[in-house]
Write an enzyme that holds these catalytic residues in place. Structure first.
Site, mmCIF file in Angstrom:
data_model
loop_
_atom_site.group_PDB
_atom_site.id
_atom_site.type_symbol
_atom_site.label_atom_id
_atom_site.label_comp_id
_atom_site.label_asym_id
_atom_site.label_seq_id
_atom_site.Cartn_x
_atom_site.Cartn_y
_atom_site.Cartn_z
ATOM 1 N N ASP A 1 0.848 -1.183 0.000
ATOM 2 C CA ASP A 1 0.000 0.000 0.000
ATOM 3 C C ASP A 1 0.888 1.238 0.000
ATOM 4 O O ASP A 1 2.097 1.156 0.186
ATOM 5 C CB ASP A 1 -0.981 -0.015 1.171
ATOM 6 C CG ASP A 1 -0.298 0.009 2.523
ATOM 7 O OD1 ASP A 1 0.917 0.264 2.573
ATOM 8 O OD2 ASP A 1 -0.977 -0.217 3.534
ATOM 9 N N ASP B 1 -8.063 -7.368 1.431
ATOM 10 C CA ASP B 1 -7.025 -7.520 2.457
ATOM 11 C C ASP B 1 -7.541 -6.986 3.777
ATOM 12 O O ASP B 1 -8.450 -6.150 3.812
ATOM 13 C CB ASP B 1 -5.762 -6.736 2.074
ATOM 14 C CG ASP B 1 -5.894 -5.266 2.448
ATOM 15 O OD1 ASP B 1 -5.372 -4.862 3.509
ATOM 16 O OD2 ASP B 1 -6.552 -4.508 1.703
ATOM 17 N N CYS C 1 -12.691 -27.848 10.069
ATOM 18 C CA CYS C 1 -11.450 -27.274 9.531
ATOM 19 C C CYS C 1 -10.320 -28.297 9.530
ATOM 20 O O CYS C 1 -10.184 -29.096 10.464
ATOM 21 C CB CYS C 1 -11.045 -26.055 10.372
ATOM 22 S SG CYS C 1 -9.546 -25.229 9.816
ATOM 23 N N CYS D 1 -7.010 -27.283 9.098
ATOM 24 C CA CYS D 1 -5.747 -26.555 9.238
ATOM 25 C C CYS D 1 -4.854 -27.260 10.258
ATOM 26 O O CYS D 1 -5.277 -28.150 10.998
ATOM 27 C CB CYS D 1 -6.010 -25.106 9.673
ATOM 28 S SG CYS D 1 -6.423 -24.901 11.424
ATOM 29 N N CYS E 1 -6.202 -27.114 13.925
ATOM 30 C CA CYS E 1 -7.367 -27.968 14.222
ATOM 31 C C CYS E 1 -7.027 -29.453 14.142
ATOM 32 O O CYS E 1 -7.682 -30.278 14.795
ATOM 33 C CB CYS E 1 -8.509 -27.618 13.276
ATOM 34 S SG CYS E 1 -9.226 -25.987 13.606
ATOM 35 N N HIS F 1 -4.827 -20.642 12.080
ATOM 36 C CA HIS F 1 -6.207 -21.067 11.840
ATOM 37 C C HIS F 1 -7.021 -19.987 11.137
ATOM 38 O O HIS F 1 -7.721 -20.268 10.151
ATOM 39 C CB HIS F 1 -6.896 -21.441 13.152
ATOM 40 C CG HIS F 1 -8.378 -21.582 12.998
ATOM 41 N ND1 HIS F 1 -8.965 -22.719 12.477
ATOM 42 C CD2 HIS F 1 -9.389 -20.691 13.234
ATOM 43 C CE1 HIS F 1 -10.280 -22.540 12.406
ATOM 44 N NE2 HIS F 1 -10.555 -21.321 12.859
#
Length: 372
Positions: free
Chosen positions: A94, A268, A306, A308, A311, A337
């Site tokens: 940015d 974002d 989930c 991930c 998890c 996560h």
């Protein structure tokens, strides 16, 4: 050839949602996409390898913060931001505008740029369109954003109009300052607050410059959700269909769905890692506050739906224990996560568009995500 190009793959039959692909110097980005934020050349509490493993194809870094520390000259000497932070996929930077405008009494806006005092040591600096481009060029990002003024909400029409017109003038100066268009793409930013005619004027003026992509700034700055959706719906209609569209600073699941439905490609937000550091997790059933006492003996995964790393390996009880003990691993596991949750959400959204069932998927998600 432009550094960044957009390919439309599929349009949803019932909405403006679209499935696309952005090609950048450091890789391909499947859209719609959520970009994790690596403000100071790092996604907080995450190793670059972890960010890749959860499927992120592009991250965002911050010009203002990297200009102050370690300095863009240091990053340039290191070989650019990609080498400096060990990230070989696309990076968007940015302009630093939002940060300096957020400094309040520490900054002064002029036609030249923004004079401000560092939040770190109080030292005085001037960030202009030319300086922003100089810094982003040194960083070597794939996509650099034009220096703009983000009007607050609420704001009166005269102020917003002056701010929007200054943003257009600054964009022209940014484009004139850019030297390398083959390795870095400059995106313009639409402003205009909550005034549709000013948004339309802004779009017309920046689209004339024929840039590789365009962002919608000045939304999700405190206005009601219904107003944000109304303005966004109108904004997208004035941006080119053959260029990527980026809604800045949005990262809650409901806003991601609303943005995609209106034809936005890129998003974002610092939210997923920020709330992780405060013990909050996004799950398929809504937000979980891991600090709650009810999780003390809850040995189930954070989110049974989930897959991930967190998890698969840890329980809510353990995550609560880590947070209560102020262990760094708490922020690491919850950040992993939350980012996985949003990256996977966007993957599912892309699939739903391909299958012409975006609205059905949105309804299913909202039904399960009880907060909405």
């Amino acid at each position: 050839m432009a550094a960044v190009t957009y390919e439309l793959i599929k349009k949803d039959e019932k909405t403006k949602a679209r499935r696309g692909r952005v090609r950048a110097p450091h890789g391909v980005i499947e859209t719609p996409v959520f970009m994790p934020v690596g403000t100071a050349a790092t996604v907080k509490a995450m190793r670059p390898e972890e960010v890749k493993e959860l499927g992120a194809e592009i991250i965002l870094s911050n010009t203002y913060h990297l200009y102050l520390r370690p300095g863009h000259d240091v990053v340039r000497e290191a070989g650019g931001l990609h080498k400096f932070m060990n990230w070989d996929r696309p990076i968007l930077t940015d302009s630093g505008g939002f940060q300096v405008f957020s400094l309040g009494d520490l900054r002064k806006i002029t036609e030249e740029g923004v004079e401000f005092r560092s939040h770190i040591d109080g030292s005085k600096h001037m960030l202009s369109p030319e300086k922003s481009i100089e810094v982003q060029t040194a960083l070597g990002s794939d996509i650099m954003m034009a220096f703009d003024e983000c009007a607050p909400y609420p704001a009166d029409r005269d102020y917003v109009k002056q701010s929007m017109e200054r943003t257009t003038r600054w964009l022209k100066r940014c484009k004139a300052a850019q030297k390398d268009t083959e390795n870095q793409a400059l995106f313009g930013i639409m402003q205009g607050g909550m005034y549709k005619d000013l948004r339309r004027q802004s779009a017309e003026e920046i689209v004339e410059l024929d840039l590789p992509g365009y962002a919608i700034g000045g939304l999700s700055v405190g206005e009601p959700k219904e107003l944000m959706c109304e303005i966004l719906d109108d904004c997208v209609d004035h941006l080119p269909a053959d260029k990527p569209r980026y809604l800045m600073g949005v990262g809650t699941p409901d806003y991601l769905f609303e943005g995609v439905e209106r034809g936005v490609d890129m998003f974002d937000c610092v939210l997923p890692t920020r709330i992780a550091r405060h013990g909050m997790a996004m799950t398929s059933a809504g937000r979980v506050n891991i600090k709650n006492a009810k999780y003390e003996r809850d040995f189930t995964p954070l989110d049974p739906e989930c897959d991930c790393y967190t998890c698969r390996n840890y329980s809510r009880a353990y995550l609560r224990h880590l947070f209560k003990c102020d262990e760094i691993l708490s922020a690491m596991l919850l950040s992993n996560h939350n980012l996985h949750f949003l990256v996977n959400l966007m993957k599912n959204i892309r699939k739903s568009i391909e299958e012409d069932r975006f609205l059905e998927y949105k309804k299913e998600f909202y039904a399960a995500y009880g907060r909405f």
